[in-house]
Design a protein around this motif. Sequence first.
Motif, PDB file in Angstrom:
ATOM      1  N   ARG A 253       0.826  -1.213   0.000  1.00  0.00           N
ATOM      2  CA  ARG A 253       0.000   0.000   0.000  1.00  0.00           C
ATOM      3  C   ARG A 253       0.856   1.257   0.000  1.00  0.00           C
ATOM      4  O   ARG A 253       0.592   2.205  -0.753  1.00  0.00           O
ATOM      5  N   ASP A 288      -3.568   6.926 -17.865  1.00  0.00           N
ATOM      6  CA  ASP A 288      -4.679   5.980 -17.734  1.00  0.00           C
ATOM      7  C   ASP A 288      -5.055   5.407 -19.099  1.00  0.00           C
ATOM      8  O   ASP A 288      -5.274   4.198 -19.250  1.00  0.00           O
ATOM      9  N   ARG A 380      -6.414 -10.289  -5.063  1.00  0.00           N
ATOM     10  CA  ARG A 380      -7.133  -9.357  -4.184  1.00  0.00           C
ATOM     11  C   ARG A 380      -6.262  -8.158  -3.839  1.00  0.00           C
ATOM     12  O   ARG A 380      -6.737  -7.016  -3.812  1.00  0.00           O
ATOM     13  N   ARG A 383      -6.146  -5.839  -6.870  1.00  0.00           N
ATOM     14  CA  ARG A 383      -7.365  -5.043  -7.042  1.00  0.00           C
ATOM     15  C   ARG A 383      -7.419  -3.913  -6.019  1.00  0.00           C
ATOM     16  O   ARG A 383      -7.822  -2.777  -6.335  1.00  0.00           O
ATOM     17  N   GLU A 384      -7.038  -4.202  -4.792  1.00  0.00           N
ATOM     18  CA  GLU A 384      -7.037  -3.160  -3.758  1.00  0.00           C
ATOM     19  C   GLU A 384      -6.072  -2.037  -4.120  1.00  0.00           C
ATOM     20  O   GLU A 384      -6.393  -0.849  -3.978  1.00  0.00           O
ATOM     21  N   ALA A 386      -5.065  -1.136  -7.102  1.00  0.00           N
ATOM     22  CA  ALA A 386      -5.586  -0.373  -8.244  1.00  0.00           C
ATOM     23  C   ALA A 386      -6.653   0.624  -7.803  1.00  0.00           C
ATOM     24  O   ALA A 386      -6.775   1.715  -8.381  1.00  0.00           O
ATOM     25  N   ARG A 387      -7.425   0.263  -6.765  1.00  0.00           N
ATOM     26  CA  ARG A 387      -8.407   1.217  -6.240  1.00  0.00           C
ATOM     27  C   ARG A 387      -7.711   2.388  -5.547  1.00  0.00           C
ATOM     28  O   ARG A 387      -8.170   3.531  -5.621  1.00  0.00           O
ATOM     29  N   ARG A 388      -6.607   2.103  -4.872  1.00  0.00           N
ATOM     30  CA  ARG A 388      -5.874   3.158  -4.173  1.00  0.00           C
ATOM     31  C   ARG A 388      -5.169   4.091  -5.166  1.00  0.00           C
ATOM     32  O   ARG A 388      -4.972   5.274  -4.873  1.00  0.00           O
ATOM     33  N   PRO A 390      -5.597   4.892  -8.930  1.00  0.00           N
ATOM     34  CA  PRO A 390      -6.295   4.695 -10.208  1.00  0.00           C
ATOM     35  C   PRO A 390      -5.470   5.069 -11.431  1.00  0.00           C
ATOM     36  O   PRO A 390      -5.814   4.655 -12.541  1.00  0.00           O
ATOM     37  N   ARG A 393      -1.737   2.384 -10.702  1.00  0.00           N
ATOM     38  CA  ARG A 393      -2.180   1.033 -10.311  1.00  0.00           C
ATOM     39  C   ARG A 393      -1.364   0.429  -9.160  1.00  0.00           C
ATOM     40  O   ARG A 393      -1.938   0.015  -8.185  1.00  0.00           O
TER      41      ARG A 393
END
Length: 526
Positions: A253, A288, A380, A383-384, A386-388, A390, A393
């Motif tokens: 993270r 992006d 998982r 994906r987490e 990539a949300r943090r 955008p 990634r």
Amino acid sequence: MSPNPPPTSLIPRAKLAVGALIATLFGQLLTGTAAAAPENTSRLAWQPCESPSSQGTFECATVKVPVDWKRPHGDTIDLALARHLATDPDKRIGSLLVNPGGPGGSGVSFALAAPDVFSPELLARFDIVGFDPRGVARSNPLKCDEDLINAQGELLFPDSAASFTALRAANRALGASCRELTGPLADHMDTGSVVRDMDAIRAGLGEQRISYYGVSYGTAIGQQYAERYPHRIRAMTLDSNMDHSLGNRDFQRTETDAVESSYGQFADWCARTTSCALHDRDARALFDSLHKRAEAGDIVLPGDPPQPVTPQDLQGLALSHMYEPASWFDFAQLLSDIDAADPAAAGAVRKYGEPTPYPFLSVMCQDYDLNVPSYSSLARIERELARRAPVTRFSTLGWTVQTGCQDWPAEVTNPQRRLHVDGTPPILMTNSRFDPATPYSWGSNAARQIGREAVLLTYDGVGHGDYWLSPCTRDAIDTYLTTLKTPRKGTHCPAVWPTDPSAQRRSPNGELINPLPDLVGTGTYR
């Protein structure tokens, strides 16, 4: 990155019987003069040697250390050292040990570059002493099978359970080849062993206390040296800090956040800088878009053969160009060229670095337990992240350390833990607010762990290696190392933004050269 051995015992201060001697030593510390050296000053047999630039006066030597410090009378290796002699011997303070990071950076090359990379003040007052850590460069380099390095590189971004299984097998095979081609040293590359080596160097120098400057992974060495040998430190500067307390998720993270925020600073700079190639475009939206096109396989650069651009290529380019803002003019043009599928971009997009001796993962995988039980768990995490983040990634550096250590055959001998430092003099720590490799949160967290001994100086700009990014930071480091005076806690140095593409690799005042790209490259902690 960072490492670990068993809990470190604190070594009591020697009790000096003569009050006058105590007063003398205390006075020397206050004025920045080295304390009296122990008797064993002949341990290192220094010989004259030259730097590639032929500038400065240098000596080189080796010191013998055990492969396994738990078996001090077993197999040994020779560590290579070089020192640039103080240019003002009458005002010489002592030795300043330096390490440029990595893991895998050459401290010998760092010292041999001293006239170009350190200030005249430091060159005058210290012998600049660099060492190649065990398994690095001239110190019994750790070697691995070139074909297996490349095979692993193809698998570091698994996208299925099958490819994750293949990655684990590739890691095991690569690690086994390192052991077979190098010998027992391959299982003793952890930072705890490097810390013991560094104290052997201190003893060989004949100094009761050392001064130290470590950058990036070099801060891990310094932090753990301070833990184990608190009373053998005169001064210590830790620039761009590791945090060896983080578990895998927090590790990923923080690395991801660091790259995302650094890229955001690049995008904002480009928007306000008319000479940026992307000045009239939204650099976040462009990245992006490029990432999505790369995922679909729609970016192919002309060549023979044509060169597809992968999402990981883009992420790696973003990471590497955030180390040094002076490269942002080139980076903006490169993104524009990739977007246009311009042949000019092909040479800058490389899949992997040149195969070389390969100490990086052998250190990291013995310092960090980053095990992921299954591909579904890894997915998982992805994906987490990539949300943090955008735009970018995730951090390719943090990610490939994680994936590269899955099923690595050597034991994690120095796993993550909090620092326990007690009894050192003040330690000056610096960190950039937007460091893509060693995030600001790492520096602030490590400073909290060290506690009252730590003084954290914040550089409010972007990049890695504050000494070469900020004249303000460099002046604070020079002042501390020469006088032992730290800045006030909470001090900030202002950001320095790139204004001239010709200044790349030069410090903002044009005097010094940032040596880190040459010494350790990108894609490491430097």
